[in-house]
Motif scaffolding. Structure first.
Motif, PDB file in Angstrom:
ATOM      1  N   LEU A  52       0.813  -1.211   0.000  1.00 24.82           N
ATOM      2  CA  LEU A  52       0.000   0.000   0.000  1.00 24.82           C
ATOM      3  C   LEU A  52       0.854   1.273   0.000  1.00 24.82           C
ATOM      4  O   LEU A  52       2.076   1.224  -0.034  1.00 24.82           O
ATOM      5  N   GLY A  53       0.144   2.402   0.045  1.00 26.48           N
ATOM      6  CA  GLY A  53       0.791   3.698  -0.092  1.00 26.48           C
ATOM      7  C   GLY A  53       1.328   4.264   1.212  1.00 26.48           C
ATOM      8  O   GLY A  53       1.259   3.652   2.273  1.00 26.48           O
ATOM      9  N   GLY A  54       1.874   5.471   1.107  1.00 25.94           N
ATOM     10  CA  GLY A  54       2.424   6.172   2.258  1.00 25.94           C
ATOM     11  C   GLY A  54       3.095   7.453   1.803  1.00 25.94           C
ATOM     12  O   GLY A  54       3.367   7.634   0.615  1.00 25.94           O
ATOM     13  N   PRO A  55       3.402   8.350   2.736  1.00 29.10           N
ATOM     14  CA  PRO A  55       3.898   9.681   2.378  1.00 29.10           C
ATOM     15  C   PRO A  55       5.399   9.783   2.177  1.00 29.10           C
ATOM     16  O   PRO A  55       5.906  10.865   1.876  1.00 29.10           O
ATOM     17  N   ILE A  56       6.133   8.678   2.324  1.00 22.40           N
ATOM     18  CA  ILE A  56       7.586   8.741   2.151  1.00 22.40           C
ATOM     19  C   ILE A  56       7.961   8.378   0.711  1.00 22.40           C
ATOM     20  O   ILE A  56       7.153   7.836  -0.038  1.00 22.40           O
ATOM     21  N   GLU A  61      16.014   6.276   1.700  1.00 26.11           N
ATOM     22  CA  GLU A  61      16.520   5.136   2.453  1.00 26.11           C
ATOM     23  C   GLU A  61      17.412   5.541   3.622  1.00 26.11           C
ATOM     24  O   GLU A  61      17.517   4.806   4.607  1.00 26.11           O
ATOM     25  N   GLU A  62      18.056   6.704   3.543  1.00 28.57           N
ATOM     26  CA  GLU A  62      18.900   7.149   4.653  1.00 28.57           C
ATOM     27  C   GLU A  62      18.044   7.446   5.885  1.00 28.57           C
ATOM     28  O   GLU A  62      18.418   7.113   7.014  1.00 28.57           O
ATOM     29  N   PHE A  66      14.509   0.821   6.515  1.00 36.06           N
ATOM     30  CA  PHE A  66      13.732  -0.388   6.215  1.00 36.06           C
ATOM     31  C   PHE A  66      13.390  -0.495   4.735  1.00 36.06           C
ATOM     32  O   PHE A  66      13.108  -1.588   4.223  1.00 36.06           O
ATOM     33  N   LEU A  67      13.417   0.646   4.014  1.00 38.01           N
ATOM     34  CA  LEU A  67      13.097   0.625   2.584  1.00 38.01           C
ATOM     35  C   LEU A  67      14.090  -0.229   1.797  1.00 38.01           C
ATOM     36  O   LEU A  67      13.732  -0.820   0.772  1.00 38.01           O
ATOM     37  N   LYS A  68      15.332  -0.308   2.266  1.00 38.90           N
ATOM     38  CA  LYS A  68      16.337  -1.113   1.563  1.00 38.90           C
ATOM     39  C   LYS A  68      15.936  -2.581   1.579  1.00 38.90           C
ATOM     40  O   LYS A  68      15.945  -3.248   0.542  1.00 38.90           O
ATOM     41  N   GLN A  69      15.587  -3.089   2.756  1.00 39.42           N
ATOM     42  CA  GLN A  69      15.185  -4.491   2.845  1.00 39.42           C
ATOM     43  C   GLN A  69      13.884  -4.734   2.097  1.00 39.42           C
ATOM     44  O   GLN A  69      13.730  -5.751   1.406  1.00 39.42           O
TER      45      GLN A  69
END
Length: 231
Positions: A52-56, A61-62, A66-69
């Motif tokens: 789903l969506g979100g504002p980030i 990633e810095e 968690f976006l990296k994984q």
């Protein structure tokens, strides 16, 4: 009973109207909170996983490691061609995982407008013809290699794409629920006021357009699930 796995980036951005469809089809729904829960079970799930969506932004990633994984797990999921739907941020994550560039757009696209559907023999989104959908994003992406463009808008050319039958990426919000839209207006108030968007107008448009969108979303979801023999 089959289970739908759902990755959530913001508490009030849930499956919306799609949730009722899944319950009617006797699916269970299990939510995972990105940044808090281990997303491995959701990403390795052999059935349908929805992101789903979100504002980030996917490129932040810095600040949000968690976006990296999440991206790496998604890459493997797409390689394995497992049923996957991405909405807004979820679509951007799919684009990035497929090697496409994701970046800040030239302006925020917030509000309802119709899509320009691609003239394809079997466009999965054909039920949205002349039906306004909810846009709520500031980022955009290049079309991944081997992806099939399904829809565009006046502001952004890449609003939806598919890869085979299993992967569906939607920049717009197919899932928005008329009954729960007030959560969005409350939760995103800072963004709305900063961008000088009319909250009363968004509320009015929700009542006007969302019932049709919910019906079309039901048709699209059923078509997607049927193609993959998930129902």
């Amino acid at each position: 009973m089959k289970t739908i796995y759902v990755i959530q980036h913001l508490a009030f951005e849930d499956l919306g109207s799609l949730e009722d469809v899944f319950y009617q089809l006797n699916f269970r729904i299990r939510y995972f909170e990105a940044g808090i829960d281990d997303l491995t079970p959701a990403m390795q799930h052999d059935g349908l996983t929805i992101i789903l969506g979100g504002p980030i932004g996917v490129y932040e990633e810095e600040d949000y490691p968690f976006l990296k994984q999440e991206t790496e797990l998604l890459k493997q999921r797409l390689i394995d061609n497992k049923p996957t739907i991405g909405i807004c941020l979820g679509a951007q994550l799919i684009a990035k995982a497929l090697g496409a560039k994701v970046y800040a757009g030239h302006q925020k696209e917030i509000g309802w407008s119709t899509l320009q559907l691609q003239s394809l023999q079997d466009n999965l989104l054909e039920a949205l013809n002349n039906i306004p959908v909810l846009h709520w994003h500031g980022d955009t992406f290049d079309l991944p290699t081997n992806a099939k463009l399904l829809a565009s808008s006046d502001l952004y050319p890449h609003q939806a794409f598919s890869v085979g039958d299993a992967v569906l990426a939607l920049q717009f919000h197919l899932e928005v629920s008329e009954a729960h839209f007030e959560r969005w207006l409350i939760g995103h108030t800072s963004e709305l006021r900063q961008g000088h968007f009319s909250i009363p107008q968004l509320r009015s448009d929700n009542k006007r357009y969302t019932p049709q969108l919910e019906e079309a979303a039901h048709i699209i979801l059923m078509k997607y699930l049927t193609k993959l023999n998930l129902i």
